[in-house]
Design a protein around this motif. Sequence first.
Motif, PDB file in Angstrom:
ATOM      1  N   GLU A  31       0.838  -1.196   0.000  1.00 20.37           N
ATOM      2  CA  GLU A  31       0.000   0.000   0.000  1.00 20.37           C
ATOM      3  C   GLU A  31       0.880   1.256   0.000  1.00 20.37           C
ATOM      4  O   GLU A  31       0.675   2.184  -0.781  1.00 20.37           O
ATOM      5  CB  GLU A  31      -0.853  -0.041   1.263  1.00 20.37           C
ATOM      6  CG  GLU A  31      -2.170   0.640   1.210  1.00 20.37           C
ATOM      7  CD  GLU A  31      -2.919   0.412   2.510  1.00 20.37           C
ATOM      8  OE1 GLU A  31      -4.120   0.177   2.421  1.00 20.37           O
ATOM      9  OE2 GLU A  31      -2.325   0.457   3.600  1.00 20.37           O
ATOM     10  N   ASP A  32       1.881   1.252   0.874  1.00 22.33           N
ATOM     11  CA  ASP A  32       2.789   2.390   0.990  1.00 22.33           C
ATOM     12  C   ASP A  32       3.641   2.551  -0.269  1.00 22.33           C
ATOM     13  O   ASP A  32       3.773   3.652  -0.799  1.00 22.33           O
ATOM     14  CB  ASP A  32       3.676   2.208   2.226  1.00 22.33           C
ATOM     15  CG  ASP A  32       4.578   3.400   2.464  1.00 22.33           C
ATOM     16  OD1 ASP A  32       4.051   4.531   2.560  1.00 22.33           O
ATOM     17  OD2 ASP A  32       5.805   3.206   2.544  1.00 22.33           O
ATOM     18  N   GLY A  35       1.631   3.859  -3.147  1.00 19.94           N
ATOM     19  CA  GLY A  35       0.936   5.114  -2.917  1.00 19.94           C
ATOM     20  C   GLY A  35      -0.575   4.974  -2.932  1.00 19.94           C
ATOM     21  O   GLY A  35      -1.279   5.922  -3.278  1.00 19.94           O
ATOM     22  N   ALA A  36      -1.073   3.802  -2.564  1.00 20.16           N
ATOM     23  CA  ALA A  36      -2.523   3.587  -2.520  1.00 20.16           C
ATOM     24  C   ALA A  36      -3.073   4.143  -1.216  1.00 20.16           C
ATOM     25  O   ALA A  36      -2.474   3.975  -0.161  1.00 20.16           O
ATOM     26  CB  ALA A  36      -2.834   2.095  -2.639  1.00 20.16           C
ATOM     27  N   ASP A  37      -4.217   4.812  -1.289  1.00 24.30           N
ATOM     28  CA  ASP A  37      -4.836   5.389  -0.099  1.00 24.30           C
ATOM     29  C   ASP A  37      -5.417   4.325   0.824  1.00 24.30           C
ATOM     30  O   ASP A  37      -5.573   4.550   2.019  1.00 24.30           O
ATOM     31  CB  ASP A  37      -5.956   6.359  -0.496  1.00 24.30           C
ATOM     32  CG  ASP A  37      -5.408   7.574  -1.228  1.00 24.30           C
ATOM     33  OD1 ASP A  37      -4.235   7.911  -1.032  1.00 24.30           O
ATOM     34  OD2 ASP A  37      -6.178   8.176  -2.003  1.00 24.30           O
ATOM     35  N   SER A  38      -5.776   3.170   0.234  1.00 26.88           N
ATOM     36  CA  SER A  38      -6.398   2.096   1.009  1.00 26.88           C
ATOM     37  C   SER A  38      -6.213   0.779   0.276  1.00 26.88           C
ATOM     38  O   SER A  38      -5.822   0.752  -0.893  1.00 26.88           O
ATOM     39  CB  SER A  38      -7.894   2.368   1.186  1.00 26.88           C
ATOM     40  OG  SER A  38      -8.551   2.289  -0.065  1.00 26.88           O
ATOM     41  N   ALA A  41      -8.450   0.762  -2.749  1.00 23.06           N
ATOM     42  CA  ALA A  41      -7.887   1.466  -3.905  1.00 23.06           C
ATOM     43  C   ALA A  41      -6.901   0.576  -4.658  1.00 23.06           C
ATOM     44  O   ALA A  41      -6.859   0.585  -5.895  1.00 23.06           O
ATOM     45  CB  ALA A  41      -7.196   2.748  -3.455  1.00 23.06           C
TER      46      ALA A  41
END
Length: 104
Positions: A31-32, A35-38, A41
Amino acid sequence: MANPWTGEVALTIDGERRALKLTLGALAELEDRLGADSLLALVERFEGGRFSARDVIAVLVAGLRGGGHGAMDLAAAEIAGGPMEAARVAGQLIVRAFSLPEVE
């Protein structure tokens, strides 16, 4: 052999068959890194076909770590089945992280 009931997916890298898995820690790292918000996503990116080769490599690296393997330089690795198999396994890893496998 990969165990689909535990979320594992098999991939042959440099002639060695490995079981990959997205653990919670691997998902957080992924996720980090992407760059996914959740998590939603991240799933939507793959479901919508809006993923890049960089995304596929990131998912596979996270899957390797989650499967207990050290990080590898997948950009230089020989993946059996090529880019299409790499993308299929990345997608399958995400699916198996959030669902139970179908019984045949």
